[in-house]
Write a protein that holds these residues in place. Sequence first.
Motif, PDB file in Angstrom:
ATOM      1  N   LYS A   7      35.804  33.460  46.620  1.00 40.40           N
ATOM      2  CA  LYS A   7      36.686  34.640  46.572  1.00 40.40           C
ATOM      3  C   LYS A   7      36.489  35.503  47.815  1.00 40.40           C
ATOM      4  CE  LYS A   7      37.239  39.181  45.566  1.00 40.40           C
ATOM      5  NZ  LYS A   7      36.465  40.409  45.844  1.00 40.40           N
ATOM      6  N   VAL A  38      40.165  32.293  45.603  1.00 36.59           N
ATOM      7  CA  VAL A  38      40.785  33.468  44.974  1.00 36.59           C
ATOM      8  C   VAL A  38      40.817  34.563  46.028  1.00 36.59           C
ATOM      9  CG1 VAL A  38      40.487  35.255  43.199  1.00 36.59           C
ATOM     10  CG2 VAL A  38      39.938  32.872  42.661  1.00 36.59           C
ATOM     11  N   GLY A 134      44.073  37.017  43.004  1.00 36.09           N
ATOM     12  CA  GLY A 134      43.103  37.721  42.162  1.00 36.09           C
ATOM     13  C   GLY A 134      43.783  38.858  41.435  1.00 36.09           C
ATOM     14  N   SER A 152      39.754  41.302  41.309  1.00 38.51           N
ATOM     15  CA  SER A 152      39.751  39.930  41.835  1.00 38.51           C
ATOM     16  C   SER A 152      38.412  39.236  41.594  1.00 38.51           C
ATOM     17  CB  SER A 152      40.035  39.923  43.336  1.00 38.51           C
ATOM     18  OG  SER A 152      41.311  40.426  43.566  1.00 38.51           O
ATOM     19  N   ASP A 153      37.334  40.006  41.594  1.00 38.37           N
ATOM     20  CA  ASP A 153      36.022  39.414  41.265  1.00 38.37           C
ATOM     21  C   ASP A 153      36.090  38.799  39.871  1.00 38.37           C
ATOM     22  OD1 ASP A 153      34.993  40.488  43.607  1.00 38.37           O
ATOM     23  OD2 ASP A 153      34.046  42.212  42.634  1.00 38.37           O
ATOM     24  N   ALA A 156      37.899  35.507  39.831  1.00 42.96           N
ATOM     25  CA  ALA A 156      37.109  34.409  40.405  1.00 42.96           C
ATOM     26  C   ALA A 156      36.079  33.898  39.400  1.00 42.96           C
ATOM     27  CB  ALA A 156      36.417  34.886  41.683  1.00 42.96           C
ATOM     28  N   CYS A 168      30.176  30.438  41.928  1.00 41.67           N
ATOM     29  CA  CYS A 168      31.216  31.226  42.621  1.00 41.67           C
ATOM     30  C   CYS A 168      30.582  31.828  43.856  1.00 41.67           C
ATOM     31  CB  CYS A 168      31.674  32.396  41.763  1.00 41.67           C
ATOM     32  SG  CYS A 168      32.681  31.949  40.388  1.00 41.67           S
TER      33      CYS A 168
END
Length: 403
Positions: A7, A38, A134, A152-153, A156, A168
């Motif tokens: 990500k 992502v 994301g 967005s985290d 992911a 990740c």
Amino acid sequence: MSIIVIKFGGTSLATPAHICRAAQKVAYYKKTHDIITVVSAMAHSTDNLFAMSREITKTPKARELDMLLTAGERISVALFSMALERLNMEAVSFTGSQVGIITDTTHTDARILEIKGDRLKRALGDNKIPVVCGFQGVSREKEITTLGRGGSDTTAVALGAALGAERCIIFTDVDGVFTEDPHRFVGTKKIGTLSYGEMLELSCRGAQVLHPRASSIAARYCMPIEIRNSFNKKSGTLITTVEGMEHPKPKAMTHCEDLYLVTLVQVLKRSHYLSQILTELAEAGIHLKFFFHGISDEKRFDLSFITPLDERAKVKKILRGIMKKLRIRQVRESVDICSMSVIGQGIGSESKVLTKIFTALSQARVHIEAVTTSELSINVFLKRTYLSRAVRALLKKFHLTRK
Ligand code: ADP
Ligand code: ASP
Ligand code: MG
């Protein structure tokens, strides 16, 4: 081949040149793994979209806001796929809804209910690199939703968990997780390894580097996470299962500015009053960071709680109703409150750590408003003017700065 979800945050995608550089990172990992990428929106783009909506209305419908803000990630996925193709890798961009990130209907703060992921699996099967937006999903009513700012985290880590990824990698603008925000406090140190619990505690107490919901999913699914700098090749921080048996030690600190302290003074002791107050706050979605119910005298009690400052208007509205109904005479409020937390496995029940904190803070002449502890953290609430001094004193006390 096992899967890695990679990500990139907005700063790492600030310009087309940044995007091309980020794509090279993906190319490197693609040699040994299947990759799902992502991406966030390009730096400032979500803020700019939000600002445009404010020029039109201060109270946009949450649905329209989601429709607007998800546009930022759409630009990133398309450009990122082009950057991968330029490196001769086959890529395919997807929105959240296209890969089946199904959420509830809470616009601007939706929860993920399910990830279908068939299209992702198909793309991987065709040796393509999926590039996923994301921060977004779709409800069962086919409405576009967002997962809240910084989401967005969460995308992911949720994709990693749903697709059984090996790990990740969160690429951001710092070398990893530091003993405090390295942009705010000089001399902080990068941490090599953190347990899921420690990371979750750090995120929830204010460290922006990984979103609390991403930390929470990682902890529940034991999904290893590496946090690395997208601008260099340095090793980052690994978040994984706990190391060491029992060695309570402060490992990091974090803080949270802009909190709001309210005390309802001398509320009549009636069995249903407390639940009535808390229910009204909960129903309005107020997030309580601290809550203290103290005895005032035989007939009355004081009730103090702390919420994020941006919830003040909502809290005040609720309190106006409650004060009349429950005949509360006085409400005290402070708008200049913040918190500072010391994090480390097992420290909350270590009186030696507590003693060191109080000694260091009294030597630094910091006045404390309230303290809470948990197994993994000691949290001190204080006036904002003391924050920098207090954090620096504790970073020094616990050797959390570079020599
Ligand atoms: P991204 O856009 O990549 O998602 P964020 O701005 O959300 O990045 O998160 C990275 C930022 O988190 C860093 O720039 C840093 O200022 C901040 N941060 C806060 N606490 C910490 C910490 N303990 N360690 C590292 N970074 C931290
Ligand atoms: N673009 C979104 C935001 O700025 C999501 C993210 O960056 O994680 O909040
Ligand atoms: Mg972020």
